[in-house]
Design a protein around this motif. Structure first.
Motif, PDB file in Angstrom:
ATOM      1  N   TYR A   1       0.802  -1.209  -0.084  1.00  0.00           N
ATOM      2  CA  TYR A   1       0.044   0.086  -0.007  1.00  0.00           C
ATOM      3  C   TYR A   1       0.813   1.453   0.079  1.00  0.00           C
ATOM      4  O   TYR A   1       0.565   2.187  -0.717  1.00  0.00           O
ATOM      5  CB  TYR A   1      -1.084   0.091   1.216  1.00  0.00           C
ATOM      6  N   PHE A   2       1.764   1.236   0.799  1.00  0.00           N
ATOM      7  CA  PHE A   2       2.809   2.473   1.038  1.00  0.00           C
ATOM      8  C   PHE A   2       3.564   2.595  -0.354  1.00  0.00           C
ATOM      9  O   PHE A   2       3.558   3.730  -0.862  1.00  0.00           O
ATOM     10  CB  PHE A   2       3.869   2.205   1.971  1.00  0.00           C
ATOM     11  N   VAL A   3       3.908   1.432  -1.273  1.00  0.00           N
ATOM     12  CA  VAL A   3       4.879   1.658  -2.434  1.00  0.00           C
ATOM     13  C   VAL A   3       3.718   2.322  -3.325  1.00  0.00           C
ATOM     14  O   VAL A   3       3.921   3.004  -4.148  1.00  0.00           O
ATOM     15  CB  VAL A   3       5.353   0.537  -2.669  1.00  0.00           C
ATOM     16  N   LYS A   4       2.416   1.856  -3.505  1.00  0.00           N
ATOM     17  CA  LYS A   4       1.428   2.204  -4.483  1.00  0.00           C
ATOM     18  C   LYS A   4       1.230   3.746  -4.287  1.00  0.00           C
ATOM     19  O   LYS A   4       1.129   4.540  -5.296  1.00  0.00           O
ATOM     20  CB  LYS A   4       0.301   1.518  -3.981  1.00  0.00           C
ATOM     21  N   GLU A   5       1.046   4.149  -3.061  1.00  0.00           N
ATOM     22  CA  GLU A   5       0.809   5.415  -2.666  1.00  0.00           C
ATOM     23  C   GLU A   5       1.915   6.275  -2.933  1.00  0.00           C
ATOM     24  O   GLU A   5       1.907   7.420  -3.637  1.00  0.00           O
ATOM     25  CB  GLU A   5       0.513   5.720  -1.102  1.00  0.00           C
ATOM     26  N   PHE A   6       3.149   5.809  -2.665  1.00  0.00           N
ATOM     27  CA  PHE A   6       4.453   6.686  -2.904  1.00  0.00           C
ATOM     28  C   PHE A   6       4.492   6.858  -4.319  1.00  0.00           C
ATOM     29  O   PHE A   6       4.967   7.926  -4.994  1.00  0.00           O
ATOM     30  CB  PHE A   6       5.488   6.096  -2.489  1.00  0.00           C
ATOM     31  N   GLU A   7       4.476   5.735  -5.129  1.00  0.00           N
ATOM     32  CA  GLU A   7       4.499   5.868  -6.718  1.00  0.00           C
ATOM     33  C   GLU A   7       3.539   6.846  -7.326  1.00  0.00           C
ATOM     34  O   GLU A   7       3.953   7.605  -8.299  1.00  0.00           O
ATOM     35  CB  GLU A   7       4.536   4.570  -7.264  1.00  0.00           C
ATOM     36  N   GLU A   8       2.212   6.786  -6.824  1.00  0.00           N
ATOM     37  CA  GLU A   8       1.388   7.601  -7.207  1.00  0.00           C
ATOM     38  C   GLU A   8       1.569   9.132  -7.230  1.00  0.00           C
ATOM     39  O   GLU A   8       1.564   9.914  -7.931  1.00  0.00           O
ATOM     40  CB  GLU A   8      -0.096   7.356  -6.804  1.00  0.00           C
ATOM     41  N   LYS A   9       2.095   9.448  -5.931  1.00  0.00           N
ATOM     42  CA  LYS A   9       2.357  10.781  -5.628  1.00  0.00           C
ATOM     43  C   LYS A   9       3.814  11.225  -6.156  1.00  0.00           C
ATOM     44  O   LYS A   9       3.669  12.339  -6.651  1.00  0.00           O
ATOM     45  CB  LYS A   9       2.681  10.813  -3.848  1.00  0.00           C
ATOM     46  N   ARG A  10       4.492  10.237  -6.461  1.00  0.00           N
ATOM     47  CA  ARG A  10       5.710  10.512  -6.988  1.00  0.00           C
ATOM     48  C   ARG A  10       5.562  10.740  -8.422  1.00  0.00           C
ATOM     49  O   ARG A  10       6.055  11.598  -9.156  1.00  0.00           O
ATOM     50  CB  ARG A  10       6.765   9.536  -6.824  1.00  0.00           C
ATOM     51  N   GLY A  11       4.799  10.009  -8.795  1.00  0.00           N
ATOM     52  CA  GLY A  11       4.410  10.290 -10.518  1.00  0.00           C
ATOM     53  C   GLY A  11       3.670  11.530 -10.638  1.00  0.00           C
ATOM     54  O   GLY A  11       4.027  12.414 -11.591  1.00  0.00           O
ATOM     55  N   LEU A  12       2.823  12.075  -9.727  1.00  0.00           N
ATOM     56  CA  LEU A  12       2.186  13.284  -9.908  1.00  0.00           C
ATOM     57  C   LEU A  12       3.142  14.221  -9.820  1.00  0.00           C
ATOM     58  O   LEU A  12       3.230  15.366 -10.370  1.00  0.00           O
ATOM     59  CB  LEU A  12       1.036  13.407  -8.802  1.00  0.00           C
ATOM     60  N   ARG A  13       4.250  14.155  -8.774  1.00  0.00           N
ATOM     61  CA  ARG A  13       5.214  15.373  -8.538  1.00  0.00           C
ATOM     62  C   ARG A  13       6.003  15.264  -9.545  1.00  0.00           C
ATOM     63  O   ARG A  13       6.427  16.347 -10.173  1.00  0.00           O
ATOM     64  CB  ARG A  13       6.046  14.848  -7.288  1.00  0.00           C
ATOM     65  N   GLU A  14       6.559  14.248 -10.311  1.00  0.00           N
ATOM     66  CA  GLU A  14       7.330  14.186 -11.462  1.00  0.00           C
ATOM     67  C   GLU A  14       6.612  14.951 -12.568  1.00  0.00           C
ATOM     68  O   GLU A  14       7.257  15.728 -13.516  1.00  0.00           O
ATOM     69  CB  GLU A  14       7.862  12.579 -11.797  1.00  0.00           C
TER      70      GLU A  14
ATOM     71  N   VAL B   1       6.909  18.662 -12.121  1.00  0.00           N
ATOM     72  CA  VAL B   1       8.031  19.125 -12.415  1.00  0.00           C
ATOM     73  C   VAL B   1       8.108  18.939 -13.768  1.00  0.00           C
ATOM     74  O   VAL B   1       9.046  19.976 -14.361  1.00  0.00           O
ATOM     75  CB  VAL B   1       9.121  18.238 -11.838  1.00  0.00           C
ATOM     76  N   LEU B   2       7.927  18.070 -14.800  1.00  0.00           N
ATOM     77  CA  LEU B   2       8.099  18.023 -16.223  1.00  0.00           C
ATOM     78  C   LEU B   2       7.386  19.176 -16.802  1.00  0.00           C
ATOM     79  O   LEU B   2       7.828  19.564 -17.862  1.00  0.00           O
ATOM     80  CB  LEU B   2       7.724  16.896 -16.689  1.00  0.00           C
ATOM     81  N   LYS B   3       6.156  19.313 -16.284  1.00  0.00           N
ATOM     82  CA  LYS B   3       5.292  20.605 -16.984  1.00  0.00           C
ATOM     83  C   LYS B   3       5.933  21.856 -16.507  1.00  0.00           C
ATOM     84  O   LYS B   3       6.119  22.608 -17.658  1.00  0.00           O
ATOM     85  CB  LYS B   3       3.952  20.396 -16.330  1.00  0.00           C
ATOM     86  N   ASN B   4       6.540  22.000 -15.271  1.00  0.00           N
ATOM     87  CA  ASN B   4       7.163  23.440 -15.060  1.00  0.00           C
ATOM     88  C   ASN B   4       8.517  23.443 -15.997  1.00  0.00           C
ATOM     89  O   ASN B   4       8.740  24.762 -16.581  1.00  0.00           O
ATOM     90  CB  ASN B   4       7.515  23.369 -13.499  1.00  0.00           C
ATOM     91  N   LEU B   5       9.219  22.304 -16.125  1.00  0.00           N
ATOM     92  CA  LEU B   5      10.314  22.201 -16.927  1.00  0.00           C
ATOM     93  C   LEU B   5      10.064  22.783 -18.355  1.00  0.00           C
ATOM     94  O   LEU B   5      10.674  23.585 -18.993  1.00  0.00           O
ATOM     95  CB  LEU B   5      11.024  21.019 -16.817  1.00  0.00           C
ATOM     96  N   GLU B   6       8.959  22.382 -18.967  1.00  0.00           N
ATOM     97  CA  GLU B   6       8.448  22.540 -20.220  1.00  0.00           C
ATOM     98  C   GLU B   6       8.065  23.947 -20.510  1.00  0.00           C
ATOM     99  O   GLU B   6       8.353  24.496 -21.312  1.00  0.00           O
ATOM    100  CB  GLU B   6       7.396  21.481 -20.480  1.00  0.00           C
TER     101      GLU B   6
END
Length: 185
Positions: free
Chosen positions: A57-70, A73-78
């Motif tokens: 559950y923790f890994v799933k939550e982390f990956e979802e939040k990390r994916g949104l954060r990344e 970051v990619l949108k800001n960079l673009e």
């Protein structure tokens, strides 16, 4: 169980076909006890299934939040790259083109000035070298004249010295004669 005798069969054992239950002292009984202890241990102390579920559950939550954060970051960079390409890059290019022409003119003027200074310095060094060479040649000629005239001058000085010595001898001889005249008195 106490007293060292055999146990009497229990009603459920009798229902199983009259099979006798192992006594505590037999090896099969120890196996059953260990099996029961293992089950108790796994139920009370072994939390691996629960822990593994929590970890998933923790890994799933982390990956979802990390994916949104990344993604953010990619949108800001673009956006930053797009802004740079559209606004800053043309301004920089325009400023560079304006300043580059002026800078090139200044560099060319500085280069011309330095070339003139170097040429003047080379001409000055050439004049000084020519003057020094001519002076050295004149001094060599003067030295050779001086050295070649030395024997003649030495002869003149020797002759003059000989005459002076002769004159002094004559003078002292005359003085001795005069002194000899006066000494007779």
């Amino acid at each position: 169980m106490s007293g060292g005798g055999t146990e009497t069969p229990v009603a459920c054992d009798a229902a199983q076909g009259g099979k006798k239950r192992d006594s505590l002292g037999t090896p099969g009984a120890a196996h059953l006890i260990i099996k029961d202890l293992g089950e108790i241990h796994s139920r009370l102390l072994d939390h691996r299934p629960v822990t593994q579920g929590e970890i998933r559950y923790f890994v799933k939550e982390f990956e979802e939040k990390r994916g949104l954060r990344e993604l953010r970051v990619l949108k800001n960079l673009e956006n930053t790259i797009q802004e740079t390409n559209e606004c800053l890059l043309p301004k920089c290019r325009e400023t560079m083109e304006c300043g580059l022409g002026e800078t090139l003119q200044r560099l060319q003027a500085a280069n011309d000035s330095i070339c003139r200074l170097q040429q003047r310095e080379q001409e000055r060094k050439k004049v000084i070298n020519d003057y020094l060479t001519a002076s050295e040649k004149r001094r060599l000629v003067q030295w050779e004249e001086f050295v070649s005239g030395q024997p003649q001058r030495r002869a003149e000085v020797d002759e003059e010295h000989r005459r002076a010595v002769e004159r002094l001898r004559e003078q002292y001889a005359a003085m001795e004669k005069d002194l000899a005249k006066f000494s007779t008195f």
